[in-house]
Design a protein around this motif. Sequence first.
Motif, PDB file in Angstrom:
ATOM      1  N   ILE A 118     -14.131 -21.601  -5.683  1.00 58.76           N
ATOM      2  CA  ILE A 118     -13.027 -21.499  -6.640  1.00 58.76           C
ATOM      3  C   ILE A 118     -13.519 -20.919  -7.967  1.00 58.76           C
ATOM      4  CG2 ILE A 118     -11.248 -22.763  -7.899  1.00 58.76           C
ATOM      5  CD1 ILE A 118     -10.744 -22.520  -4.894  1.00 58.76           C
ATOM      6  N   LYS A 119     -14.712 -21.327  -8.406  1.00 55.58           N
ATOM      7  CA  LYS A 119     -15.289 -20.745  -9.625  1.00 55.58           C
ATOM      8  C   LYS A 119     -15.388 -19.230  -9.499  1.00 55.58           C
ATOM      9  CE  LYS A 119     -18.236 -24.638 -11.030  1.00 55.58           C
ATOM     10  NZ  LYS A 119     -19.652 -25.102 -11.137  1.00 55.58           N
ATOM     11  N   LYS A 120     -15.741 -18.791  -8.314  1.00 52.71           N
ATOM     12  CA  LYS A 120     -15.968 -17.366  -8.077  1.00 52.71           C
ATOM     13  C   LYS A 120     -14.672 -16.558  -8.060  1.00 52.71           C
ATOM     14  CE  LYS A 120     -18.194 -14.303  -4.707  1.00 52.71           C
ATOM     15  NZ  LYS A 120     -19.005 -14.243  -3.473  1.00 52.71           N
ATOM     16  N   ILE A 121     -13.581 -17.156  -7.569  1.00 53.80           N
ATOM     17  CA  ILE A 121     -12.368 -16.365  -7.360  1.00 53.80           C
ATOM     18  C   ILE A 121     -11.318 -16.548  -8.452  1.00 53.80           C
ATOM     19  CG2 ILE A 121     -12.740 -16.413  -4.868  1.00 53.80           C
ATOM     20  CD1 ILE A 121     -10.489 -18.428  -4.602  1.00 53.80           C
ATOM     21  N   LYS A 122     -11.415 -17.601  -9.271  1.00 51.23           N
ATOM     22  CA  LYS A 122     -10.403 -17.831 -10.308  1.00 51.23           C
ATOM     23  C   LYS A 122     -10.290 -16.625 -11.239  1.00 51.23           C
ATOM     24  CE  LYS A 122     -11.596 -21.701 -12.297  1.00 51.23           C
ATOM     25  NZ  LYS A 122     -11.540 -22.953 -13.103  1.00 51.23           N
ATOM     26  N   GLY A 123      -9.060 -16.183 -11.440  1.00 51.05           N
ATOM     27  CA  GLY A 123      -8.816 -15.072 -12.346  1.00 51.05           C
ATOM     28  C   GLY A 123      -9.150 -13.705 -11.779  1.00 51.05           C
ATOM     29  N   LYS A 124      -9.619 -13.663 -10.539  1.00 44.00           N
ATOM     30  CA  LYS A 124     -10.030 -12.390  -9.932  1.00 44.00           C
ATOM     31  C   LYS A 124      -8.891 -11.785  -9.104  1.00 44.00           C
ATOM     32  CE  LYS A 124     -14.264 -12.774 -11.423  1.00 44.00           C
ATOM     33  NZ  LYS A 124     -15.329 -13.204 -10.520  1.00 44.00           N
ATOM     34  N   ASN A 125      -8.991 -10.482  -8.915  1.00 44.47           N
ATOM     35  CA  ASN A 125      -8.049  -9.779  -8.054  1.00 44.47           C
ATOM     36  C   ASN A 125      -8.536  -9.819  -6.609  1.00 44.47           C
ATOM     37  OD1 ASN A 125      -6.327  -8.945 -10.197  1.00 44.47           O
ATOM     38  ND2 ASN A 125      -7.772  -7.304 -10.687  1.00 44.47           N
ATOM     39  N   GLY A 126      -7.600  -9.842  -5.695  1.00 45.73           N
ATOM     40  CA  GLY A 126      -7.942  -9.836  -4.282  1.00 45.73           C
ATOM     41  C   GLY A 126      -6.840  -9.174  -3.486  1.00 45.73           C
ATOM     42  N   TRP A 127      -6.857  -9.394  -2.183  1.00 47.04           N
ATOM     43  CA  TRP A 127      -5.833  -8.785  -1.346  1.00 47.04           C
ATOM     44  C   TRP A 127      -5.660  -9.568  -0.054  1.00 47.04           C
ATOM     45  CZ3 TRP A 127     -10.739  -6.808  -1.888  1.00 47.04           C
ATOM     46  CH2 TRP A 127     -11.490  -6.660  -0.722  1.00 47.04           C
ATOM     47  N   ILE A 128      -4.498  -9.365   0.549  1.00 53.22           N
ATOM     48  CA  ILE A 128      -4.211  -9.879   1.884  1.00 53.22           C
ATOM     49  C   ILE A 128      -3.619  -8.741   2.697  1.00 53.22           C
ATOM     50  CG2 ILE A 128      -3.893 -12.303   1.246  1.00 53.22           C
ATOM     51  CD1 ILE A 128      -0.910 -11.842   1.118  1.00 53.22           C
ATOM     52  N   ARG A 129      -3.718  -8.872   3.995  1.00 51.05           N
ATOM     53  CA  ARG A 129      -3.233  -7.814   4.870  1.00 51.05           C
ATOM     54  C   ARG A 129      -2.496  -8.443   6.058  1.00 51.05           C
ATOM     55  NH1 ARG A 129      -5.904  -2.785   5.973  1.00 51.05           N
ATOM     56  NH2 ARG A 129      -7.774  -3.665   5.002  1.00 51.05           N
ATOM     57  N   PHE A 130      -1.277  -7.975   6.297  1.00 52.82           N
ATOM     58  CA  PHE A 130      -0.525  -8.358   7.482  1.00 52.82           C
ATOM     59  C   PHE A 130      -0.443  -7.156   8.412  1.00 52.82           C
ATOM     60  CE2 PHE A 130       0.962 -11.459   4.387  1.00 52.82           C
ATOM     61  CZ  PHE A 130       0.997 -12.626   5.133  1.00 52.82           C
ATOM     62  N   ALA A 131      -0.528  -7.406   9.699  1.00 50.89           N
ATOM     63  CA  ALA A 131      -0.524  -6.319  10.679  1.00 50.89           C
ATOM     64  C   ALA A 131       0.708  -5.436  10.500  1.00 50.89           C
ATOM     65  CB  ALA A 131      -0.550  -6.890  12.095  1.00 50.89           C
ATOM     66  N   GLY A 132       0.474  -4.133  10.450  1.00 46.58           N
ATOM     67  CA  GLY A 132       1.567  -3.182  10.348  1.00 46.58           C
ATOM     68  C   GLY A 132       2.151  -3.034   8.960  1.00 46.58           C
ATOM     69  N   GLU A 133       1.546  -3.690   7.952  1.00 45.45           N
ATOM     70  CA  GLU A 133       2.049  -3.615   6.581  1.00 45.45           C
ATOM     71  C   GLU A 133       0.948  -3.105   5.655  1.00 45.45           C
ATOM     72  OE1 GLU A 133       3.685  -7.302   5.254  1.00 45.45           O
ATOM     73  OE2 GLU A 133       4.811  -7.649   7.103  1.00 45.45           O
ATOM     74  N   PRO A 134       1.329  -2.501   4.522  1.00 45.10           N
ATOM     75  CA  PRO A 134       0.312  -2.072   3.555  1.00 45.10           C
ATOM     76  C   PRO A 134      -0.450  -3.280   3.001  1.00 45.10           C
ATOM     77  CG  PRO A 134       2.469  -1.106   3.058  1.00 45.10           C
ATOM     78  CD  PRO A 134       2.691  -2.167   4.093  1.00 45.10           C
ATOM     79  N   ILE A 135      -1.659  -3.048   2.526  1.00 43.49           N
ATOM     80  CA  ILE A 135      -2.429  -4.111   1.874  1.00 43.49           C
ATOM     81  C   ILE A 135      -1.650  -4.620   0.664  1.00 43.49           C
ATOM     82  CG2 ILE A 135      -4.515  -4.588   0.526  1.00 43.49           C
ATOM     83  CD1 ILE A 135      -6.008  -2.656   2.337  1.00 43.49           C
ATOM     84  N   GLN A 136      -1.602  -5.936   0.502  1.00 42.24           N
ATOM     85  CA  GLN A 136      -0.900  -6.542  -0.627  1.00 42.24           C
ATOM     86  C   GLN A 136      -1.923  -7.056  -1.632  1.00 42.24           C
ATOM     87  OE1 GLN A 136       1.923  -9.579   0.448  1.00 42.24           O
ATOM     88  NE2 GLN A 136       2.180 -10.286  -1.659  1.00 42.24           N
ATOM     89  N   ASN A 137      -1.854  -6.543  -2.850  1.00 36.52           N
ATOM     90  CA  ASN A 137      -2.760  -6.997  -3.899  1.00 36.52           C
ATOM     91  C   ASN A 137      -2.280  -8.331  -4.462  1.00 36.52           C
ATOM     92  OD1 ASN A 137      -4.500  -4.711  -3.840  1.00 36.52           O
ATOM     93  ND2 ASN A 137      -2.961  -3.536  -4.966  1.00 36.52           N
ATOM     94  N   ILE A 138      -3.236  -9.220  -4.727  1.00 32.91           N
ATOM     95  CA  ILE A 138      -2.922 -10.534  -5.272  1.00 32.91           C
ATOM     96  C   ILE A 138      -3.923 -10.851  -6.380  1.00 32.91           C
ATOM     97  CG2 ILE A 138      -1.895 -11.446  -3.151  1.00 32.91           C
ATOM     98  CD1 ILE A 138      -4.559 -12.781  -2.513  1.00 32.91           C
TER      99      ILE A 138
END
Length: 206
Positions: A118-138
Amino acid sequence: MTEQEFVDKVNHHYFRAHDLYEGNGGYNIRRGTAHVISGYLEDLFALYMAQKIGSKENHYLLDKIMSIESIEKKRATSFKPDLAILQNGAVTHYYDLKTNLGWNRYLEEYLKKKDDLIKKIKGKNGWIRFAGEPIQNIVFSEQLKYQMVVFNGFNINPKDLQINIAYAATLENVEMHILNTFNEKDGTLNIDLKAFDCLYEFYENQ
């Protein structure tokens, strides 16, 4: 869904865990090891949280791989919360659901790794991917915590349980919620409503 209804539904699933999905067809078919109920617990918990929070705009992601860039490893770091709540493109909640603590009675190393994550990811940008859909930035909320939600606190020595709870309380990015506690005096399980309240009190502070 009330807290009692949530607990009753999970307990009902527990009681039927040895049932054969398709029956025995008149043959001598018996199940030894019970069906795993973790998937059902995750689904029900997501519904419970969604109903309590009451927002149709949020996204409740079950067992969804999330990734961030990792400079140290020169490749993405990926992880998979049992339930993550996504609000306006931000991950505000990270839940890890456990039916009990029989799988690991000494949680210090496990919880420390989650705190570091959690220390590493707090406040950071990331992404998720669903099959057949564009990458979603989070983006991961600056207030994000790792929240371990334990359905039953009985499958562990009470002293060991208290040691684990006390250790979790020392970690900045970890919270531990035991939904059912064991009463040693009368041998009963009691719903801890305060533990349930903590689950969405944190949400209200976002």
